[in-house]
Write a protein that holds these residues in place. Structure first.
Motif, PDB file in Angstrom:
ATOM      1  N   GLY A  73       2.557 -28.123   9.072  1.00 16.91           N
ATOM      2  CA  GLY A  73       3.742 -28.316   8.241  1.00 16.91           C
ATOM      3  C   GLY A  73       4.784 -27.225   8.289  1.00 16.91           C
ATOM      4  N   VAL A  74       4.627 -26.224   9.126  1.00 25.91           N
ATOM      5  CA  VAL A  74       5.652 -25.182   9.254  1.00 25.91           C
ATOM      6  C   VAL A  74       6.871 -25.775   9.947  1.00 25.91           C
ATOM      7  N   SER A  75       8.048 -25.385   9.508  1.00 24.02           N
ATOM      8  CA  SER A  75       9.287 -25.937  10.058  1.00 24.02           C
ATOM      9  C   SER A  75       9.423 -25.596  11.536  1.00 24.02           C
ATOM     10  N   SER A  76      10.093 -26.476  12.259  1.00 22.76           N
ATOM     11  CA  SER A  76      10.290 -26.261  13.692  1.00 22.76           C
ATOM     12  C   SER A  76      11.126 -25.017  13.971  1.00 22.76           C
ATOM     13  N   SER A  77      12.037 -24.665  13.050  1.00 25.63           N
ATOM     14  CA  SER A  77      12.858 -23.467  13.249  1.00 25.63           C
ATOM     15  C   SER A  77      12.020 -22.196  13.242  1.00 25.63           C
TER      16      SER A  77
END
Length: 220
Positions: A73-77
């Protein structure tokens, strides 16, 4: 007064063919610690190959860690930079690693390593560091995590530990140690299969002269 040069106690490189110098029986006869030009070549190639293989594994593991971060769930950025940098390192290391295949180092070329020099030593080093990290890490994680199904907790913990700790430890300790430990065997096998490498070694045999630290061309 005529000056008489001392006669070397070691046979010249021309006294045997390349295949005879690389014969495993000759290596056993002289022991694993005796210095030779072929062993200098094999060890230097293994050191360089181990270094680039380590970078290749680290770059690849960075891509894997980025994928794990995306999966949890960590953001792609936040995860994409890790993947991009890791991919660039892996590609560059792969190119340099491929260049080692036909490389014959100059006489006197040597590399020093303070890491493990065999697969067993690399496994022990990686396992020791991983165990030391877990002594402090696992109790902290268990005490701070909210209650959840045991299977999910164990699975998530194992995935994070493998991606963040195990893979980098294998990349830094196990892979280079395994390559270095089999460096002489690898040179013998590749010289039998690669005619270009065999020709380069043959040119080296013809032109090489004994040195104080390396008195013989072989054994391997």
């Amino acid at each position: 007064m005529t000056r008489i040069e001392p006669v070397s106690a070691y046979p010249p490189a021309s006294s045997r063919t390349l295949a005879e110098w690389m014969d495993p029986a000759l290596a056993v006869l002289h022991g694993a610690e005796s210095r030779s030009r072929l062993r200098e070549i094999a060890d230097a190639r293994a050191m360089r190959r181990g270094m680039w293989a380590s970078f290749l594994a680290l770059g690849s593991s960075s891509v894997i860690i980025g994928l794990v971060l995306l999966a949890v769930g960590v953001s792609s950025s936040a995860s994409m930079p890790t993947m991009i940098v890791g991919g660039i390192i892996a590609v560059a290391a792969g190119l340099f690693l491929a260049g080692v295949r036909g490389w014959v180092p100059k006489p006197g070329t040597s590399y020093a390593t303070r890491g493990a020099g065999s697969l067993g030593g690399g496994l022990i080093a990686a396992a020791s560091i991983f165990g030391a990290i877990n002594v402090f890490l696992i109790p902290a994680i268990i005490s701070s995590v909210d209650p959840m199904p045991l299977l999910v907790l164990d699975g998530g913990l194992a995935l994070m530990l493998i991606s963040v700790f195990v893979i980098p430890l294998i990349s830094v300790f196990v892979i280079p140690a395994a390559i270095i430990g089999r460096g002489r065997h690898t040179l013998r096998r590749e010289a039998e299969r690669d005619q270009r490498l065999a020709a380069a070694l043959e040119r080296d045999r013809v032109s090489w002269g004994p040195q104080i630290a390396v008195p013989m061309f072989g054994p391997l």
